[in-house]
Design a protein around this motif. Structure first.
Motif, short mmCIF file in Angstrom:
data_model
loop_
_atom_site.label_atom_id
_atom_site.label_comp_id
_atom_site.label_asym_id
_atom_site.label_seq_id
_atom_site.Cartn_x
_atom_site.Cartn_y
_atom_site.Cartn_z
N GLY A 1 -14.74 4.82 9.20
CA GLY A 1 -15.45 6.09 9.05
C GLY A 1 -16.15 6.26 7.73
N ASN A 2 -15.92 5.35 6.77
CA ASN A 2 -16.55 5.48 5.46
C ASN A 2 -17.33 4.21 5.13
OD1 ASN A 2 -17.30 6.11 2.87
ND2 ASN A 2 -15.24 6.62 2.14
N PRO A 3 -18.65 4.31 5.04
CA PRO A 3 -19.45 3.12 4.70
C PRO A 3 -19.28 2.69 3.24
CG PRO A 3 -20.85 5.07 4.76
CD PRO A 3 -19.49 5.50 5.24
N ALA A 4 -18.73 3.56 2.40
CA ALA A 4 -18.59 3.25 0.97
C ALA A 4 -17.34 2.40 0.73
CB ALA A 4 -18.52 4.54 0.16
N PRO A 5 -17.44 1.42 -0.18
CA PRO A 5 -16.32 0.51 -0.44
C PRO A 5 -15.28 1.12 -1.38
CG PRO A 5 -18.18 -0.06 -1.83
CD PRO A 5 -18.65 1.06 -0.95
N TYR A 6 -14.02 0.86 -1.08
CA TYR A 6 -12.91 1.16 -2.00
C TYR A 6 -12.66 -0.10 -2.83
CZ TYR A 6 -12.05 4.89 1.44
OH TYR A 6 -12.18 5.96 2.28
N VAL A 7 -11.91 0.07 -3.94
CA VAL A 7 -11.60 -1.07 -4.82
C VAL A 7 -10.18 -1.55 -4.51
CG1 VAL A 7 -11.32 -1.84 -7.21
CG2 VAL A 7 -13.13 -0.21 -6.61
N GLY A 8 -10.08 -2.75 -3.94
CA GLY A 8 -8.79 -3.27 -3.51
C GLY A 8 -7.75 -3.36 -4.61
N GLU A 9 -8.16 -3.60 -5.86
CA GLU A 9 -7.24 -3.73 -6.99
C GLU A 9 -6.67 -2.39 -7.45
OE1 GLU A 9 -10.08 -5.23 -6.64
OE2 GLU A 9 -9.68 -7.37 -6.87
N SER A 10 -7.27 -1.28 -6.98
CA SER A 10 -6.91 0.04 -7.50
C SER A 10 -5.65 0.60 -6.85
CB SER A 10 -8.08 1.01 -7.28
OG SER A 10 -7.71 2.31 -7.66
N PRO A 11 -4.72 1.18 -7.63
CA PRO A 11 -3.50 1.74 -7.07
C PRO A 11 -3.70 3.12 -6.43
CG PRO A 11 -3.49 2.06 -9.43
CD PRO A 11 -4.74 1.27 -9.11
N VAL A 12 -4.85 3.74 -6.69
CA VAL A 12 -5.17 5.05 -6.09
C VAL A 12 -6.63 4.99 -5.64
CG1 VAL A 12 -5.29 7.54 -6.41
CG2 VAL A 12 -3.54 6.23 -7.62
#
Lengths: 206, 206
Positions: free
Chosen positions: A120-131
């Motif tokens: 549902g979100n085309p924007a990427p999250y950062v896999g290394e991030s804890p939050v």
């Protein structure tokens, strides 16, 4: 202790003045903002602020003199973005996203970070991030004084290890590794002085 | 790592949700805002943010559910206010200013802090603070989403020990003792990970 006045500010060299006032505002959150364009885009921001909890909303400040217009344009185009906390393990990679990469280069690849996608979100999250926080654009505010733009977004999803959330909702960011920042280039870990009880007139915490 | 969605946010107890999202936005500056009324007024704020260096300007966020309307009304009445950094030596007194003292009580007296005045500004500075900033009201911004109000002010004067200012304008707040905060009740000292050089595409800091 010395007192500096406006004439002193005006006498400062331009970059000196920028750094002086940027640090003077105090410690700031520091996050990676992920947006979607032809490539997954990633940029470091020290201007995320709490707007409200219901609806859950965060503000993001874009100053007129920054190069973060890719991020702004992507948010306005797509309506979706992510905010991701930074730890000591990858703060150098996070800082490196502020380099002026051309639009066809993904900062994820150039800086060695991992894009993660959620439905549902085309924007990427950062896999290394804890939050990792997903947001939806809500409102754009223009500050007349100097052309600063504030983007307010509502939070659609939050990913974290919930064992770090206290019984009352407090998220132990110190233990999750989230860092803080000062100015444009200084990064810090934190050490707790403690949480204080709700302040009451008749039962002071002093 | 678990992912929470809007339905999960809505299922949270109201105060739990407020604390959760307040901490999730990350570390914040924490300051005492001094204003003038019949008594010197003092209130703690975690919402100061950098707006610009020329003119030097800071923003201050007032959420609709807070009790800090005395401060807002005084700023709008007088056009002047102060922002003062907080150290471990008086963070409990600073926190205590958030108690709901009646208008005829000065938080300075009630919490054991020292009002200091500088010519031309009716608003009190905090004598214990290592960084004392005078401001002049510039602009009020209303966020439609939830009634949040942002006050932007231009900086008229800054008092600090200038031996803590680096050659390039960077203020060593860690050494001045300025603390940072999380949520509404957690306070932290900081420990530097370092300052990083300006990020360049061809000379990465990774």
């Amino acid at each position: 202790m010395q007192t500096l006045y406006r004439a002193d500010f005006e006498a400062m060299e331009r970059r000196y003045r920028a750094t002086f006032f940027n640090t003077l505002s105090g410690y700031k959150s520091i996050s990676l903002v992920g947006t979607a364009s032809a490539q997954p885009n990633l940029a470091i921001f020290n201007s995320v602020f709490h707007v409200g909890a219901n609806p859950a909303a965060l503000g993001l400040v874009f100053r007129p003199d920054t190069v973060e217009r890719h991020t702004l344009n992507n948010i306005l185009d797509q309506g979706r973005y992510t905010i991701n906390h930074i730890t000591p393990a990858f703060f150098r990679q996070a800082h490196q996203t502020s380099a002026k990469y051309p639009a066809q280069v993904s900062e994820f690849e150039a800086c060695g970070l991992t894009p993660v996608f959620r439905e549902g979100n085309p924007a990427p999250y950062v896999g290394e991030s804890p939050v990792q926080i997903g947001l939806s654009f809500a409102e754009r505010i223009d500050i007349r004084l100097n052309g600063t733009i504030i983007i307010v977004g509502t939070i659609t999803d939050v990913s974290l290890d919930t064992t770090f959330v206290e019984y009352d909702g407090f998220v132990r960011l110190e233990d999750l590794g989230t860092i803080t920042s000062l100015g444009l280039d200084a990064y810090f870990t934190t050490s707790g002085l403690g949480r204080l009880p709700y302040a009451r007139v008749d039962n002071p915490v002093i």
